[in-house]
Scaffold this motif. Structure first.
Motif, PDB file in Angstrom:
ATOM      1  N   LEU A   1       1.927  -8.394  -2.081  1.00 24.76           N
ATOM      2  CA  LEU A   1       1.427  -6.534  -1.985  1.00 24.76           C
ATOM      3  C   LEU A   1       2.327  -6.309  -3.573  1.00 24.76           C
ATOM      4  O   LEU A   1       1.371  -5.171  -3.985  1.00 24.76           O
ATOM      5  CB  LEU A   1       1.715  -5.416  -0.866  1.00 24.76           C
ATOM      6  CG  LEU A   1       1.018  -5.537   0.644  1.00 24.76           C
ATOM      7  CD1 LEU A   1       1.470  -4.427   1.271  1.00 24.76           C
ATOM      8  CD2 LEU A   1      -0.130  -6.359   0.249  1.00 24.76           C
TER       9      LEU A   1
ATOM     10  N   PRO B   1      10.242  -5.819   0.532  1.00 30.18           N
ATOM     11  CA  PRO B   1       9.798  -5.600   2.413  1.00 30.18           C
ATOM     12  C   PRO B   1      10.666  -5.684   2.882  1.00 30.18           C
ATOM     13  O   PRO B   1      12.652  -6.360   2.183  1.00 30.18           O
ATOM     14  CB  PRO B   1       9.305  -6.440   3.039  1.00 30.18           C
ATOM     15  CG  PRO B   1       9.219  -8.004   2.431  1.00 30.18           C
ATOM     16  CD  PRO B   1       9.534  -7.355   0.853  1.00 30.18           C
TER      17      PRO B   1
ATOM     18  N   ALA C   1      -4.593  -2.914   0.144  1.00 28.54           N
ATOM     19  CA  ALA C   1      -3.679  -3.764   1.102  1.00 28.54           C
ATOM     20  C   ALA C   1      -4.060  -3.820   2.449  1.00 28.54           C
ATOM     21  O   ALA C   1      -3.210  -4.762   3.110  1.00 28.54           O
ATOM     22  CB  ALA C   1      -2.289  -2.251   1.039  1.00 28.54           C
TER      23      ALA C   1
ATOM     24  N   ILE D   1       7.175  -1.962   3.305  1.00 36.41           N
ATOM     25  CA  ILE D   1       7.264  -2.058   1.895  1.00 36.41           C
ATOM     26  C   ILE D   1       6.856  -1.185   1.279  1.00 36.41           C
ATOM     27  O   ILE D   1       6.109  -0.400   2.696  1.00 36.41           O
ATOM     28  CB  ILE D   1       6.689  -3.661   1.868  1.00 36.41           C
ATOM     29  CG1 ILE D   1       6.479  -3.447   0.350  1.00 36.41           C
ATOM     30  CG2 ILE D   1       5.020  -3.192   2.218  1.00 36.41           C
ATOM     31  CD1 ILE D   1       5.785  -5.296  -0.240  1.00 36.41           C
TER      32      ILE D   1
ATOM     33  N   VAL E   1      -1.774  -4.416  10.514  1.00 33.29           N
ATOM     34  CA  VAL E   1      -0.793  -3.443   9.872  1.00 33.29           C
ATOM     35  C   VAL E   1      -0.591  -2.101  11.010  1.00 33.29           C
ATOM     36  O   VAL E   1      -1.121  -2.005  11.618  1.00 33.29           O
ATOM     37  CB  VAL E   1      -1.830  -2.516   8.920  1.00 33.29           C
ATOM     38  CG1 VAL E   1      -0.867  -0.996   8.407  1.00 33.29           C
ATOM     39  CG2 VAL E   1      -1.855  -3.361   7.404  1.00 33.29           C
TER      40      VAL E   1
ATOM     41  N   ILE F   1       3.992   0.708   4.448  1.00 35.71           N
ATOM     42  CA  ILE F   1       3.271   0.288   5.086  1.00 35.71           C
ATOM     43  C   ILE F   1       4.165  -0.371   6.324  1.00 35.71           C
ATOM     44  O   ILE F   1       5.150  -1.273   5.530  1.00 35.71           O
ATOM     45  CB  ILE F   1       1.980  -0.560   4.120  1.00 35.71           C
ATOM     46  CG1 ILE F   1       0.810   0.380   2.856  1.00 35.71           C
ATOM     47  CG2 ILE F   1       1.212  -1.609   5.260  1.00 35.71           C
ATOM     48  CD1 ILE F   1       0.010  -0.633   1.874  1.00 35.71           C
TER      49      ILE F   1
ATOM     50  N   LEU G   1      -3.929  -8.105   4.355  1.00 35.43           N
ATOM     51  CA  LEU G   1      -3.308  -8.472   5.110  1.00 35.43           C
ATOM     52  C   LEU G   1      -4.084  -8.606   6.389  1.00 35.43           C
ATOM     53  O   LEU G   1      -2.911  -9.366   7.297  1.00 35.43           O
ATOM     54  CB  LEU G   1      -1.366  -7.304   5.197  1.00 35.43           C
ATOM     55  CG  LEU G   1      -0.661  -6.573   4.592  1.00 35.43           C
ATOM     56  CD1 LEU G   1       0.301  -5.590   4.522  1.00 35.43           C
ATOM     57  CD2 LEU G   1       0.346  -8.064   4.068  1.00 35.43           C
TER      58      LEU G   1
ATOM     59  N   THR H   1       3.823  -3.352   9.040  1.00 37.86           N
ATOM     60  CA  THR H   1       3.500  -4.108   9.522  1.00 37.86           C
ATOM     61  C   THR H   1       4.168  -5.297  10.887  1.00 37.86           C
ATOM     62  O   THR H   1       5.023  -4.721  10.353  1.00 37.86           O
ATOM     63  CB  THR H   1       3.199  -5.334   8.623  1.00 37.86           C
ATOM     64  OG1 THR H   1       4.210  -5.900   7.761  1.00 37.86           O
ATOM     65  CG2 THR H   1       2.334  -4.531   6.987  1.00 37.86           C
TER      66      THR H   1
ATOM     67  N   ALA I   1       3.249 -10.490   9.239  1.00 36.06           N
ATOM     68  CA  ALA I   1       2.620 -10.478   7.804  1.00 36.06           C
ATOM     69  C   ALA I   1       3.191 -10.512   6.879  1.00 36.06           C
ATOM     70  O   ALA I   1       4.785 -10.419   6.588  1.00 36.06           O
ATOM     71  CB  ALA I   1       2.012  -9.036   8.050  1.00 36.06           C
ATOM     72  N   GLU I   2       2.573 -10.893   5.493  1.00 41.31           N
ATOM     73  CA  GLU I   2       2.977 -12.328   4.141  1.00 41.31           C
ATOM     74  C   GLU I   2       2.734 -10.654   2.992  1.00 41.31           C
ATOM     75  O   GLU I   2       2.040 -10.412   2.369  1.00 41.31           O
ATOM     76  CB  GLU I   2       1.766 -13.057   3.677  1.00 41.31           C
ATOM     77  CG  GLU I   2       2.072 -14.572   4.509  1.00 41.31           C
ATOM     78  CD  GLU I   2       4.168 -14.815   4.205  1.00 41.31           C
ATOM     79  OE1 GLU I   2       4.097 -14.362   3.247  1.00 41.31           O
ATOM     80  OE2 GLU I   2       4.447 -15.327   5.035  1.00 41.31           O
ATOM     81  N   VAL I   3       3.488  -9.233   2.990  1.00 43.95           N
ATOM     82  CA  VAL I   3       3.878  -8.607   2.303  1.00 43.95           C
ATOM     83  C   VAL I   3       4.294  -8.673   1.129  1.00 43.95           C
ATOM     84  O   VAL I   3       3.817  -7.601   0.229  1.00 43.95           O
ATOM     85  CB  VAL I   3       4.650  -6.803   3.341  1.00 43.95           C
ATOM     86  CG1 VAL I   3       3.956  -7.001   4.471  1.00 43.95           C
ATOM     87  CG2 VAL I   3       5.912  -7.299   3.273  1.00 43.95           C
ATOM     88  N   SER I   4       4.646  -9.504   0.968  1.00 42.11           N
ATOM     89  CA  SER I   4       5.094  -9.551  -0.610  1.00 42.11           C
ATOM     90  C   SER I   4       4.489  -9.915  -1.492  1.00 42.11           C
ATOM     91  O   SER I   4       4.180  -9.267  -2.742  1.00 42.11           O
ATOM     92  CB  SER I   4       6.764 -11.147  -1.154  1.00 42.11           C
ATOM     93  OG  SER I   4       5.907 -11.877  -0.387  1.00 42.11           O
TER      94      SER I   4
END
Length: 763
Positions: free
Chosen positions: A72, A84, A214, A197, A223, A61, A218, A63, A67-70
């Protein structure tokens, strides 16, 4: 046993040509099936093995950097995560070749989605300018460890290693290549452009659901792109799976045709040797022994051909040019190679044995004392049409030959059907060849209206880029456009959204259904997108582009060779209604007839100056199918051999059936030439009926098969093209004239037989 062997040896000496053809046909069939098995393994197993060894992520993914991808990694169903990682989109140049890339900053070698080094070494903290290239990108750039890559603005990167990855590969002009770099090496002008990520799931079948959760977590605006493992696998398989499918389909078709040809040949020989079989039984042969004579004899032919094919494939397969050789070489090292090498020939031999046994069983039922033949065979009287034709003065040879070809309807239809089957497969093969040729000769009808894709570099505006393209005399038109990734409704995948052309100068999409997009918010879509969203022409779809919704009305289905058909296209003006500041990022260039795309691309690059234009030739999907031409030629040879066996069987049966009529024909005053003409005409009528049936069945079947493959690949139905009427006429004439030529010599011999021989045959 000794008597059985002597009889089989005598029969072999009498039918050497038929035995040779059966052996060669078996060689071709087994070779086709073995190559199909190798291609299927080559298409699927390498990527699967790479994905397993690298512990590949099922979803990647991309982004926005904020974005707070952690979060996920803590979703239910996520086993582990890669990243990420910060990313930057840029371009690199090596040995004069330029490629768009994604720089991925990583300080350590990942555990999930772990790149597998094929040469060189991993990133070194002491070498901040050192990078590792994904293998497909490295092949495009002709780069390896120690080579230096140039960045826009004068920056340099040194290649430390090359690695394989299970992620979607680099595709020129469509997908950027992957470069692993230390975080400090990300260019300042492109840093913080995004992040990515990777998620490894506990259940791969839940990929769509995981992506949906996901994106919901987010936010759709954060995304930019989603890629799943199914897409990577499909791209890795590429055209190899199609080649394997074609080989397997025609191999099985040829196997059925060969089995029917053997069945017909044995049945005809049994009818011609009733007296010999009766004598064998009278001197003590049991029905089982008679059956075993025919069965073992033809099993020996099949076994010889199967063993020869397996040995040739094993020894010479890796030496074949292109992907066929690579596929066989890789297949020989796979665990299931030995089992397939044994199972395929054994299966072919058993199938031929089964068809042989059914025909040989009739020989076992022949009584020891021959049954006197009926004075007039069923259906042997002249029909009213035949009598009227003779009354009109038509040549007796033509009338009696036509009557003989169709007098026994069941037997005649069976002969025509057996001969029509290989001819039908030949028509299908010719249609496949013609379709591939059309991608090169008429690309504008196959969804490839433009020959070049041009992207403007830094500092080159829209007006200047258009002027530069217009100055080249080989450029017919340059359509401005953009291509962005868009989230589909349901937020389970990303597709390509293209804005090409303007309302004043629309882009010439190739439509297979519906109409062009002319009004506001109208678009055309590929088959892959229609299947993905489960929509049809006339429906409206909702997409999300950079957080903004875009609703489009699908008014047509276009032929889309790129991106597995998962593309929706509209005009640039339509996209500007949603984003007034949108500027063209690419130009689809159409060339004049006869222009060489490679030469024009080089001229445009030289005229613009270094780094100002990124020019790519549009990839033609038929380029990857070039090995199919050799495959088609080989298959045509195998099918021609099978058809020849069936034709010789039909001629032999016609000659044997005419032995009783020979006395009557001579008695009414027909000359040997006229009697020969009867047999030749009967054979020609059979061949003509079989050819007509093959054309009537083969052309629709070929269109259905090719369009079905086009639909399943995402390109879409509507790409099938049949051979021209001239080619079909030549094919039909060759089949009929060849049958007539083959029938002349046996018919002459039969017509000139001595009276005593004829009486002995009739008795």
């Amino acid at each position: 046993m000794r008597a059985m062997l002597r009889w089989a040896h005598s029969d072999l000496r009498t039918h050497r040509g038929e035995a040779l053809f059966l052996v060669l046909a078996t060689v071709g069939i087994v070779t086709s099936l073995l190559l199909a098995t190798a291609l299927f393994g080559y298409a699927t197993n390498p990527w699967q093995r790479l994905f397993t060894q690298s512990r590949g992520a099922h979803v990647w993914i991309h982004t926005a950097p904020s974005a707070e991808v952690s979060e996920l990694a803590r979703l239910a169903g996520v086993e582990s995560a890669a990243g990420p990682y910060r990313t930057a989109d840029t371009a690199v140049t090596s040995r004069g070749t330029r490629a768009s890339v994604e720089l991925r900053g990583t300080s350590e070698r990942p555990e999930v989605g772990r790149p597998l080094l094929t040469s060189g070494r991993w990133l070194d903290p002491g070498r901040p300018g050192g990078v590792v290239l994904e293998s497909s990108l490295a092949r495009t750039l002709l780069a390896g460890p120690g080579d230096v890559l140039s960045l826009p603005g004068g920056g340099k990167l040194t290649v430390l290693g090359v690695a394989d990855s299970a992620e979607p590969r680099y595709r020129k002009g469509e997908r950027p290549g992957l470069v692993w770099v230390p975080p400090a090496a990300l260019p300042r002008t492109a840093a913080e452009q995004g992040q990515v990520i990777g998620l490894r799931l506990t259940d791969p079948d839940d990929t769509d659901y995981a992506v949906q959760r996901a994106v919901t977590l987010l936010g759709a605006g954060a995304v930019s792109e989603v890629s799943a493992w199914q897409q990577a696998r499909a791209e890795a398989e590429g055209d190899n799976r199609l080649l394997g499918l074609v080989l397997g389909l025609f191999g099985l078709g040829a196997l059925v045709a060969a089995g029917l040809a053997v069945h017909g040949a044995i049945g005809t020989r049994i009818r011609g040797h009733l007296r010999d079989i009766s004598i064998l039984k009278a001197i003590g042969f049991t029905p089982g022994q008679v059956v075993r004579i025919f069965l073992f004899q033809h099993l020996a032919y099949a076994l010889l051909g199967a063993v020869a094919a397996a040995a040739l494939t094993q020894a010479l397969g890796p030496l074949l040019p292109g992907r066929l050789g690579d596929a066989v070489d890789l297949w020989q090292g796979m665990p299931g190679h030995t089992a397939a090498l044994v199972a395929v020939p054994v299966g072919v031999v058993l199938f031929i044995g089964a068809t042989t046994g059914l025909a040989a069983w009739r020989a076992g039922r022949v009584p020891p004392v021959p049954v006197p033949r009926a004075a007039v065979p069923a259906g042997g009287r002249l029909s009213g049409a035949a009598r009227r034709a003779l009354g009109l003065g038509l040549p007796p040879a033509l009338v009696l030959g036509w009557h003989r070809a169709f007098t026994r309807r069941a037997r005649s239809l069976a002969t025509i059907a057996r001969l029509a089957l290989p001819l039908t497969l030949i028509v299908v093969a010719m249609s496949a060849w013609t379709t591939i040729d059309r991608f090169h000769s008429e690309p504008e009808r196959m969804g490839l209206a433009s020959a070049l894709t041009v992207r403007a570099g830094d500092g080159l505006g829209d007006a200047e880029a258009r002027a530069l393209l217009a100055r080249n005399p080989e450029v017919a038109a340059a359509h401005p456009g953009v291509e962005v990734a868009a989230l589909v409704s349901g937020q389970t995948a990303t597709i390509a959204l293209r804005g090409l052309g303007t309302e004043a100068e629309p882009y010439p999409f190739t439509l297979a259904e519906g109409r062009p997009a002319r009004g506001p918010d109208e678009a055309v879509a590929g088959q892959g997108l229609l299947d993905l969203l489960d929509v049809a022409v006339g429906d409206r779809v909702r997409l999300t582009v950079a957080g903004r919704p875009q609703i489009l009305h699908i008014v047509g289905r276009s032929i889309e060779p790129e991106n597995a058909g998962r593309t929706i296209s509209t005009s640039l003006d339509t996209l500007r209604e949603n984003d007034p500041g949108l500027r063209p990022t690419l130009y689809q260039v159409r060339l004049r007839d006869g222009a060489d795309p490679q030469r024009v691309a080089a001229e445009l690059t030289a005229a613009a100056g270094p780094g100002r234009l990124d020019v790519h030739t549009v990839t033609n999907p038929a380029d990857g199918l070039s090995p199919l031409r050799g495959v088609v030629v080989g298959l045509l040879g195998v099918l021609a051999l099978i058809g020849l066996v069936e034709l010789l069987t039909a001629i032999g049966g016609t000659v044997r059936e005419s032995e009783r009529d020979l006395l009557a024909l001579k008695a009414i005053g027909l000359s040997p030439r006229q009697i020969t003409g009867i047999t030749v005409t009967a054979t020609g009528c059979t061949a003509l009926a079989a050819t007509a049936g093959a054309l009537a069945l083969g052309l629709p079947l070929a269109h259905w098969l090719i369009d079905a493959q086009g639909s399943s690949s995402g390109i879409g139905a509507g790409i099938a093209r049949g051979p021209s009427p001239v080619v079909l006429s030549v094919f039909a004439a060759a089949a009929v004239l060849g049958a007539l030529a083959l029938a002349v010599l046996p018919a002459l011999r039969a017509a000139r037989r001595r009276l005593a021989d004829t009486l002995g045959a009739v008795a």
